[in-house]
Every structure is written in C-alpha cells, then in structure tokens.
Design a protein around this motif. Structure first.
Motif, PDB file in Angstrom:
ATOM      1  N   ALA A   1      62.425   1.371  28.534  1.00 22.55           N
ATOM      2  CA  ALA A   1      61.638   2.535  28.934  1.00 22.55           C
ATOM      3  C   ALA A   1      60.298   2.539  28.191  1.00 22.55           C
ATOM      4  N   THR A   2      60.230   2.332  26.835  1.00 18.38           N
ATOM      5  CA  THR A   2      59.136   2.612  26.024  1.00 18.38           C
ATOM      6  C   THR A   2      58.091   1.543  26.775  1.00 18.38           C
TER       7      THR A   2
ATOM      8  N   ARG B   1      58.051   0.110  29.649  1.00 18.86           N
ATOM      9  CA  ARG B   1      57.666   0.343  30.876  1.00 18.86           C
ATOM     10  C   ARG B   1      56.443   1.721  30.947  1.00 18.86           C
ATOM     11  N   GLU B   2      56.671   2.478  29.772  1.00 14.36           N
ATOM     12  CA  GLU B   2      55.740   3.656  29.707  1.00 14.36           C
ATOM     13  C   GLU B   2      54.431   3.080  29.040  1.00 14.36           C
TER      14      GLU B   2
ATOM     15  N   ARG C   1      50.666   3.221  30.974  1.00 17.38           N
ATOM     16  CA  ARG C   1      49.737   3.766  30.399  1.00 17.38           C
ATOM     17  C   ARG C   1      48.363   3.110  30.326  1.00 17.38           C
TER      18      ARG C   1
ATOM     19  N   LEU D   1      63.873   8.003  29.559  1.00 15.89           N
ATOM     20  CA  LEU D   1      62.293   8.003  29.963  1.00 15.89           C
ATOM     21  C   LEU D   1      61.809   8.977  29.413  1.00 15.89           C
ATOM     22  N   SER D   2      62.486  10.181  28.812  1.00 13.80           N
ATOM     23  CA  SER D   2      61.737  11.027  28.071  1.00 13.80           C
ATOM     24  C   SER D   2      61.296  10.677  26.682  1.00 13.80           C
TER      25      SER D   2
ATOM     26  N   GLU E   1      58.379   8.290  26.415  1.00 10.31           N
ATOM     27  CA  GLU E   1      57.060   9.034  26.471  1.00 10.31           C
ATOM     28  C   GLU E   1      56.793   9.485  24.982  1.00 10.31           C
TER      29      GLU E   1
ATOM     30  N   ALA F   1      55.951   6.438  23.022  1.00  8.60           N
ATOM     31  CA  ALA F   1      54.421   5.924  23.427  1.00  8.60           C
ATOM     32  C   ALA F   1      53.521   6.842  22.920  1.00  8.60           C
TER      33      ALA F   1
END
Ligand SMILES: Cc1cc2nc3c(=O)[nH]c(=O)nc-3n(C[C@H](O)[C@H](O)[C@H](O)COP(=O)(O)OP(=O)(O)OC[C@H]3O[C@@H](n4cnc5c(N)ncnc54)[C@H](O)[C@@H]3O)c2cc1C
Length: 405
Positions: free
Chosen positions: A22-23, A25-26, A30, A391-392, A395, A398
């Motif tokens: 998830a990291t 992907r984030e 960005r 997912l949070s 964020e 990131a």
C-alpha cells in the motif's frame, strides 16, 4: 513480479505485505515519474502476517480515541471496502457482535461502546440477549455490541491486487530478495540484499516480524523489540458451520492488545475459531514446534520479554492449554456459543504469527509506531488492525517519506 533488483531507485520499500505494498502504491501515485521498487524476501507477496490473518475488516471499536489505530482503522476500513469494490475483490460487510458473557464484562463492554462511539464507528449498537439471538441464534450473553460495518476479506487477494496495480503503474515487486543491511549515503540509502545492492533516494521499511532488525541495522534504537506470538485456528466442521452466521467476538482483556478468540465466517464461508496467542520460538512459527535459535535468543534476552512474562504468566499458561488441548480451546468459545462441542471442530491448518512490539519496560506496544533513521522511514509496530488500515497507514508513511525531502 521479478527476480532482478535494480541498482538504483527513487523509492524502495522493503516488505510486500499489505502495508509495504500500500505504501509503494501510494508513493507511485504521488510521484508517477519516480521508479518505485518493493524488495521482498519470500518468493511471493503476503507470505507472512498479511496472508495468515483472520481476514476481518475491523470497524474501529476497540482503540483508544485519538490513537493512530482509532483514526486509521475507521478511515482505512471505509477505503478498503471501496478498493475491493473497484478491483473486484470479494469483501462482505457481514457484521459482528461482541458478547459480554458475564457480569464482570459489562463495564468493559461499556468502555468498548464509549470508544466505538468516540471513534465514529458507523452503525454501532448496544443490544440485549433477544436482539443478539436474532443476529446470531446460537450465541448467548448478557449484552452485546453489534457492529454492522465489520466485514471479511482475503488480505492476500488485496496484496496481490496492489502488487499488480503497482506494476501496471510502472513500479516493480522483486521477490526472493532478502535485505540484509541499510547504509546511509549522502544521496540516499544503500540497501544490501541477497541479489546485490540497490541505492535508493527514499526508503520505507515495512518488514512486519523483522521490522526491529532492519531498524537496528539502520542505526535505530533497539526499543521496541518484535516478539512473535503464534495464533492457531480450528475450524467448525462444515455440517456444524450453521452455529455462526458472521463474526462472534468476546470482550477482550483490556491489558492485552489481542482481541481474544473469536468465531469468524470467512469470505469463503468456512468458520474459523481462534486465534490463540502463544509466545513463539520463531518469527515464522507456522508450525507449533518451530524454533529459530536467533529469534528465541533475541526474544528471551530482551528485558521487556522477561517483564511481560512475569506480569502475564497466568495468561501464558492458559494459552499453552489452548495450544495443546482442543477441549480447552473449545471451552473458551463455548462461553459465548454454548452449543459448540469438541466434536464440532477440526484442525484448520491455518496459523499466523503476530509481530508484537514489546517495550523495554515490558509493556506490549498498543498503537502503530512509525520512526525514522537517516533517509529511511520504519514501520516498527503494525499489528491488527494494520491490514484493515493499510491504505490510510500507507498515506501516513508516505507523508513521512516525503517529509524527509
Ligand atoms: C493471526 C493473525 C490474525 C490477524 N487478524 C487480522 C484481522 O482480522 N484484521 C486485521 O486488520 N489485521 C489482522 N492481523 C494483523 C495483520 O495481519 C497485520 O497487521 C498486517 O498484515 C501487517 O502487514 P505488514 O505488511 O506490516 O506485515 P507482513 O504481512 O508481515 O509483511 C512483512 C513483509 O516483509 C518481508 N520482509 C521482512 N524482512 C525482510 C527483509 N529483510 N528483506 C525483504 N523482505 C522482508 C516479509 O517477508 C513480509 O512479506 C492479524 C495478524 C495475525 C498474525
């Protein structure tokens, strides 16, 4: 996925569990022009906690209001349901009940209700025995909390979707690549691994059970240390699986960060009972007797482990009983589903190992912990509900990576 690690990358994430993926992907979203690479030691993604969980999408009830867990779980669950819908991953909002089986659990149920409301858990309701019987006909208790927003998913499928999405966006997942060392350089970090070396401008370590080792290699404090706890599951025999419609949970011990043995109808329809929480001799103790001398020695040498054991020795004895005796395991579940008998269950072959951070003072670190060394951000404690929150949480990681410049 591929077996060639690049010599250079803009962003390197270590660990292809749901938090690492998830990291990555984030970061790719960005910075679309950046080269983002995930280095994973196992031959496939989700080989550890992310592929060995209960598969529950938590709604955010248990966590101290204001904590990272509280905020990121409520928001993360909402985002995860949308993600699953967008990517065609089966996920069910099947709901759950937390059952108070005795008078002394009622004040603790009150506290869970207070937390759930403060955290903004959608649809949370206090119910009595009659409503409990309507939702879960075979459960029994004095009172319960009903959370319709709780659900189930296969987190390995979530990880696979994220890996595919990353690769479509131009990123890479390199498997069979074990990271051994991290060396800070003026222009970033040199990552020494089993396939060679990768120099990256920004690094995130999402190594789950091995997070502390890589943090220490990068120069961080050894506190907290990861101590593994094995969680084993039994399964209801298919002909008795009607005893459970969705998710039935106990009121947990407030001194422990574990939610207690629960009954969960997974996304594929089987009903699992568990998990236990047994101090383990290896960070990958999927078999009960597995011991890795280095893992065990590090756990036992840590002052926090000895302090924790002195405090929780009674709980430890109960966990040993659950691990070796089906009767004892089932007796625990019978407190809130009285009809279950030892003959109703079978071995599931399903077990996971929790990476629990333990502080030097013996406390089990409850909240998510993110820290930094030169050029790298480390996720040092990401126990449940980190899969729900991925997912949070990503964020936030990131933001910290971008904040390093
Ligand atoms: C029994 C059990 C039940 C759970 N139930 C739930 C639940 O129902 N709901 C929920 O939200 N959460 C649950 N959790 C917690 C959840 O599974 C974890 O919080 C989450 O999966 C953590 O993800 P991660 O990516 O941080 O770690 P992991 O999934 O453990 O991934 C870490 C990855 O890093 C890799 N790695 C480590 N060291 C290196 C290295 N040196 N080089 C290269 N790669 C490396 C590992 O191989 C691994 O793939 C449960 C956990 C367990 C164990």
């Amino acid at each position: 996925m591929n077996q060639l690690a690049p010599a250079e990358a803009d962003v390197c994430v270590v660990g292809a569990g749901v938090v690492g993926l998830a990291t990555a992907r984030e970061m790719q979203a960005r910075h679309p022009d950046a080269t983002v690479v995930v280095l994973e030691g196992e031959p496939a993604v989700a080989g550890h906690q992310s592929g060995h969980s209960s598969g529950v999408i938590h709604a955010g009830i248990y966590y101290e209001p204001g904590s990272l867990k509280a905020r990121l779980c409520v928001e993360g669950a909402r985002r995860l349901y949308s993600y699953c819908e967008e990517h065609g991953i089966p996920a069910k909002r099947s709901g759950k009940v937390i059952v108070a089986a005795s008078e002394d659990e009622l004040p603790r149920l009150d506290e869970l209700e207070r937390r759930g409301r403060a955290n903004g858990v959608p649809g949370l309701e206090r119910i009595g025995p009659e409503e409990l019987g309507e939702i879960e006909p075979h459960a029994a208790g004095l009172a319960a909390l009903h959370s319709p927003a709780t659900g189930v998913v296969d987190f390995a499928a979530v990880a696979a979707a994220m890996a595919a999405e990353l690769e479509t966006a131009g990123g890479r997942v390199v498997t069979g690549c074990t990271v051994r060392d991290l060396v800070a350089r003026p222009s970033g970090v040199e990552i020494v691994h089993s396939l060679g070396r990768t120099r990256a401008r920004r690094v995130a370590i999402c190594a789950g059970p091995w997070a502390d080792r890589l943090a220490v290699a990068a120069g961080a404090d050894p506190d907290p240390r990861i101590v593994p706890f094995r969680g084993a599951y039994l399964r209801l025999r298919p002909e008795r699986s009607g005893l459970v419609r969705s998710n039935i949970y106990p009121v947990p011990d407030p001194d422990l960060p574990f939610l207690g043995m629960h009954l969960t109808r997974t996304v594929t329809g089987e009903v699992l009972l568990g998990p236990t929480a047994l101090f383990a001799g290896a960070r990958d103790a999927y078999r009960l007797r597995r011991v890795v001398p280095r893992d065990l020695a590090e756990s036992l040498a840590w002052p926090g482990t000895r302090r924790m054991m002195r405090r929780f020795w009674r709980t430890g004895m109960t966990e040993i009983a659950h691990a070796v005796s089906t009767r004892s395991f089932v007796a625990e579940c019978r407190r809130y589903v009285p009809e279950i008998q030892p003959a109703d269950v079978e071995r599931s072959g399903h077990a996971g190992v929790r990476a629990q951070a333990i502080a030097r003072d013996g406390s089990l670190v409850d909240d998510f912990v993110i820290s930094e060394t030169e050029g790298a951000v480390h996720v040092r404690n990401a126990p449940s509900p980190a899969a729900t929150s991925c997912l949070s949480l990503a964020e936030l990681v990131a933001d910290r990576i971008d904040g390093q410049g």
